[in-house]
Design a protein around this motif. Structure first.
Motif, PDB file in Angstrom:
ATOM      1  N   LYS A 196       0.808  -1.213   0.000  1.00 42.24           N
ATOM      2  CA  LYS A 196       0.000   0.000   0.000  1.00 42.24           C
ATOM      3  C   LYS A 196       0.849   1.274   0.000  1.00 42.24           C
ATOM      4  O   LYS A 196       0.625   2.163  -0.832  1.00 42.24           O
ATOM      5  N   PRO A 197       1.851   1.417   0.896  1.00 40.11           N
ATOM      6  CA  PRO A 197       2.676   2.633   0.841  1.00 40.11           C
ATOM      7  C   PRO A 197       3.524   2.725  -0.421  1.00 40.11           C
ATOM      8  O   PRO A 197       3.759   3.819  -0.937  1.00 40.11           O
ATOM      9  N   VAL A 198       3.996   1.591  -0.934  1.00 42.01           N
ATOM     10  CA  VAL A 198       4.767   1.614  -2.184  1.00 42.01           C
ATOM     11  C   VAL A 198       3.873   2.101  -3.327  1.00 42.01           C
ATOM     12  O   VAL A 198       4.283   2.918  -4.152  1.00 42.01           O
ATOM     13  N   ASP A 199       2.669   1.607  -3.353  1.00 38.90           N
ATOM     14  CA  ASP A 199       1.706   2.020  -4.371  1.00 38.90           C
ATOM     15  C   ASP A 199       1.458   3.527  -4.313  1.00 38.90           C
ATOM     16  O   ASP A 199       1.427   4.206  -5.342  1.00 38.90           O
ATOM     17  N   TYR A 200       1.328   4.037  -3.113  1.00 34.17           N
ATOM     18  CA  TYR A 200       1.087   5.482  -2.943  1.00 34.17           C
ATOM     19  C   TYR A 200       2.286   6.295  -3.442  1.00 34.17           C
ATOM     20  O   TYR A 200       2.127   7.273  -4.189  1.00 34.17           O
ATOM     21  N   VAL A 201       3.489   5.877  -3.048  1.00 33.74           N
ATOM     22  CA  VAL A 201       4.696   6.612  -3.429  1.00 33.74           C
ATOM     23  C   VAL A 201       4.907   6.565  -4.940  1.00 33.74           C
ATOM     24  O   VAL A 201       5.220   7.585  -5.578  1.00 33.74           O
ATOM     25  N   LEU A 202       4.731   5.397  -5.544  1.00 40.22           N
ATOM     26  CA  LEU A 202       4.921   5.287  -6.992  1.00 40.22           C
ATOM     27  C   LEU A 202       3.885   6.123  -7.745  1.00 40.22           C
ATOM     28  O   LEU A 202       4.180   6.693  -8.803  1.00 40.22           O
ATOM     29  N   GLY A 203       2.679   6.211  -7.213  1.00 36.06           N
ATOM     30  CA  GLY A 203       1.667   7.051  -7.841  1.00 36.06           C
ATOM     31  C   GLY A 203       2.070   8.508  -7.882  1.00 36.06           C
ATOM     32  O   GLY A 203       1.741   9.225  -8.831  1.00 36.06           O
ATOM     33  N   ALA A 251      -0.306  -3.056 -10.867  1.00 33.02           N
ATOM     34  CA  ALA A 251      -0.701  -1.648 -10.877  1.00 33.02           C
ATOM     35  C   ALA A 251      -0.009  -0.956 -12.040  1.00 33.02           C
ATOM     36  O   ALA A 251       1.089  -1.357 -12.462  1.00 33.02           O
ATOM     37  N   HIS A 252      -0.661   0.058 -12.550  1.00 36.64           N
ATOM     38  CA  HIS A 252      -0.112   0.848 -13.658  1.00 36.64           C
ATOM     39  C   HIS A 252       0.030   2.291 -13.200  1.00 36.64           C
ATOM     40  O   HIS A 252      -0.894   2.877 -12.636  1.00 36.64           O
ATOM     41  N   TYR A 253       1.195   2.862 -13.431  1.00 38.04           N
ATOM     42  CA  TYR A 253       1.469   4.246 -13.056  1.00 38.04           C
ATOM     43  C   TYR A 253       1.885   5.017 -14.300  1.00 38.04           C
ATOM     44  O   TYR A 253       2.737   4.548 -15.072  1.00 38.04           O
ATOM     45  N   HIS A 254       1.320   6.173 -14.491  1.00 38.72           N
ATOM     46  CA  HIS A 254       1.699   6.972 -15.654  1.00 38.72           C
ATOM     47  C   HIS A 254       1.724   8.444 -15.255  1.00 38.72           C
ATOM     48  O   HIS A 254       0.959   8.889 -14.398  1.00 38.72           O
ATOM     49  N   GLY A 255       2.633   9.152 -15.881  1.00 37.26           N
ATOM     50  CA  GLY A 255       2.780  10.554 -15.583  1.00 37.26           C
ATOM     51  C   GLY A 255       2.066  11.434 -16.594  1.00 37.26           C
ATOM     52  O   GLY A 255       1.595  10.963 -17.647  1.00 37.26           O
ATOM     53  N   MET A 261      15.144   6.525 -13.275  1.00 36.26           N
ATOM     54  CA  MET A 261      16.122   7.598 -13.123  1.00 36.26           C
ATOM     55  C   MET A 261      15.618   8.901 -13.725  1.00 36.26           C
ATOM     56  O   MET A 261      15.898   9.988 -13.212  1.00 36.26           O
ATOM     57  N   LEU A 262      14.858   8.814 -14.799  1.00 38.05           N
ATOM     58  CA  LEU A 262      14.264  10.011 -15.384  1.00 38.05           C
ATOM     59  C   LEU A 262      13.291  10.649 -14.401  1.00 38.05           C
ATOM     60  O   LEU A 262      13.288  11.879 -14.217  1.00 38.05           O
ATOM     61  N   ASN A 263      12.500   9.851 -13.741  1.00 38.89           N
ATOM     62  CA  ASN A 263      11.535  10.383 -12.790  1.00 38.89           C
ATOM     63  C   ASN A 263      12.187  10.863 -11.502  1.00 38.89           C
ATOM     64  O   ASN A 263      11.654  11.747 -10.828  1.00 38.89           O
ATOM     65  N   THR A 264      13.329  10.305 -11.159  1.00 43.17           N
ATOM     66  CA  THR A 264      14.066  10.812 -10.002  1.00 43.17           C
ATOM     67  C   THR A 264      14.423  12.277 -10.200  1.00 43.17           C
ATOM     68  O   THR A 264      14.395  13.076  -9.256  1.00 43.17           O
ATOM     69  N   MET A 265      14.739  12.645 -11.437  1.00 49.23           N
ATOM     70  CA  MET A 265      15.111  14.033 -11.728  1.00 49.23           C
ATOM     71  C   MET A 265      13.899  14.953 -11.725  1.00 49.23           C
ATOM     72  O   MET A 265      14.005  16.130 -11.381  1.00 49.23           O
ATOM     73  N   SER A 266      12.738  14.439 -12.101  1.00 45.38           N
ATOM     74  CA  SER A 266      11.569  15.315 -12.244  1.00 45.38           C
ATOM     75  C   SER A 266      10.678  15.329 -11.013  1.00 45.38           C
ATOM     76  O   SER A 266      10.189  16.371 -10.596  1.00 45.38           O
ATOM     77  N   ALA A 267      10.473  14.171 -10.395  1.00 49.16           N
ATOM     78  CA  ALA A 267       9.533  14.104  -9.279  1.00 49.16           C
ATOM     79  C   ALA A 267      10.207  13.833  -7.946  1.00 49.16           C
ATOM     80  O   ALA A 267       9.773  14.316  -6.918  1.00 49.16           O
ATOM     81  N   GLY A 268      11.265  13.054  -7.978  1.00 54.59           N
ATOM     82  CA  GLY A 268      11.919  12.697  -6.733  1.00 54.59           C
ATOM     83  C   GLY A 268      11.180  11.587  -6.011  1.00 54.59           C
ATOM     84  O   GLY A 268      10.098  11.166  -6.382  1.00 54.59           O
ATOM     85  N   HIS A 269      11.771  11.089  -4.943  1.00 53.17           N
ATOM     86  CA  HIS A 269      11.216  10.014  -4.124  1.00 53.17           C
ATOM     87  C   HIS A 269      11.473  10.424  -2.690  1.00 53.17           C
ATOM     88  O   HIS A 269      12.607  10.689  -2.296  1.00 53.17           O
ATOM     89  N   ILE A 270      10.416  10.467  -1.884  1.00 52.01           N
ATOM     90  CA  ILE A 270      10.577  10.997  -0.537  1.00 52.01           C
ATOM     91  C   ILE A 270      11.590  10.192   0.274  1.00 52.01           C
ATOM     92  O   ILE A 270      12.401  10.756   1.016  1.00 52.01           O
TER      93      ILE A 270
END
Length: 417
Positions: free
Chosen positions: A3-10, A28-32, A84-93
């Protein structure tokens, strides 16, 4: 932990898309909002989910090595590209908090006295020459190649790198003394001696590299012009006309930068020239990925230009040229990655499956750090005297194109390189 992984990836995926199969078999499917690459992965254990949440910088790589994170219908490179692309744009708490903690400890992490430096070098560079023969060029240049046109083979681009650096060293008379700090397997030193009539001393902290470099010098009949020593740069006492250092500054450690440049200053002759080639970053000072620090380059760090120049300024040295090589290392790593993949069975016979996964992760992640995360290479030409090199950079191109370089004053008879 799903559940928390799903929230963070979203929240995390803001560019491209990612499909995830969790340990319980759910998907689960995640898209930006921004278009981008697509990848998919399977998490096979709750521990992999937990590590992805709490410390992704270390945990993701370890889970891939252990086989508990598996790319699905894509390659590891594809999966890392999305992340890695999303690390630059959104980050991970989780990673942001871990990175902040690492930044506070970075001087301790990168504390590299001589004894620790030797241990760090041995961790990676003493793995044995059969491994490096699987993916490096014939000269074993384990650093960024130089693609003048972008169509060169790896051997051609690595030769071009050496001659590009030699041109910046202005080797415009025979028998110039050169110190090669971090000489690797000796390729740069041997080239400078054979093709530029220099007298070269190469120093390394790798016993394996030292053995091979000395054997190469003997086989090439160059032992009278090149000598190699197992030595820390801090112990050099002789002064040299030229200093070259390729791919070593990344291992100095931020707390030792000024010591390094003071040694360059004190080791150069008054009209001497130094060329420092290093991986760097185009943003502000940061930290080393914890997986890279643990498994690949302990104590290593890719510096920003701001902290590098800050260490040079108090020494009184002149930075007479600075060149940024943006995508050259990405191209180099892409070739290394392809070569390693083609020789994977040989690598597995030398080591094991987990090692192969580690090395694949290293090469793919390193390539993407140059493509999407702002890493680059810089070459700094440094002198004690502001008149040590000609007024313009023309002599560099002239030397590379086979013309005779001008004297520092731009006058007098030109000597062959």
């Amino acid at each position: 932990m799903k559940k928390p992984v799903d929230y963070v990836l979203g929240k995390f995926i803001s560019c491209g898309s990612l499909d995830v199969t969790y340990a319980d078999g759910s998907t689960a499917h995640y898209h930006g909002a921004e278009p981008g690459p697509h990848a998919a992965m399977r998490l096979t254990t709750a521990a992999a989910e937990r590590n992805l949440l709490l410390n992704p910088g270390l945990g993701f790589g370890e889970a891939y090595m252990d086989g508990t994170i598996i790319p699905e219908d894509c390659t590891l490179y594809d999966l890392l590209h999305v992340l890695m692309l999303n690390t630059m744009s959104a980050g991970h708490i989780g990673e942001s908090l871990a990175a902040a903690a690492r930044y506070l400890r970075r001087k301790k992490i990168q504390f590299n006295p001589e004894s620790r430096s030797r241990k760090n070098v041995a961790h990676h560079y003493d793995l044995g020459e059969p491994l490096y023969d699987l993916f490096l060029d014939k000269d074993r240049q384990y650093s960024c190649a130089y693609f003048r046109t972008g169509t060169e083979t790896l051997d051609e681009a690595q030769e071009a790198k050496k001659h590009h650096i030699a041109a910046k060293l202005l080797l415009n008379r025979p028998n110039l003394s050169v110190l090669d700090i971090g000489c690797g397997w000796g390729g740069m030193a041997l080239t400078l001696a054979k093709e530029y009539d220099a007298t070269v001393t190469g120093i390394t902290l790798s016993a394996e590299q030292l053995r091979i470099a000395r054997a190469r010098a003997e086989a090439a009949g160059l032992s009278h012009r090149v000598r190699f020593e197992l030595m820390d740069y801090r112990n050099v006492l002789t002064r040299y006309d030229r200093i070259v250092s390729v791919g070593m500054f990344e291992h100095v450690g931020i707390g030792h930068y000024q010591t390094f440049f003071e040694k360059v200053r004190d080791t150069l002759t008054e009209d001497g020239i130094a060329l420092i080639h290093s991986i760097g970053r185009n943003d502000s000072p940061g930290t080393t990925n914890p997986w890279i620090d643990k498994y690949i380059f302990p104590g290593g760090y890719s510096p920003s230009l701001s902290e590098t120049f800050a260490a040079i300024e108090p020494t009184g040295l002149w930075v007479t040229d600075c060149e940024i090589l943006r995508l050259h290392y990405a191209k180099t790593l892409a070739i290394w990655r392809d070569r390693f993949a083609k020789n994977r069975d040989k690598a597995k016979a030398l080591y094991d499956e987990r090692f192969c996964r580690m090395f694949e992760f290293y090469l793919a992640g390193a390539e993407l750090s140059f493509l999407v995360q702002g890493h680059m290479n810089f070459q700094l030409q440094i002198t004690r005297s502001q008149s040590a090199v000609p007024l313009t950079r023309d002599y560099i191109t002239e030397a590379e194109n086979g013309r005779k370089p001008r004297s520092p004053e731009g006058q007098g008879e030109q000597q062959s390189v």
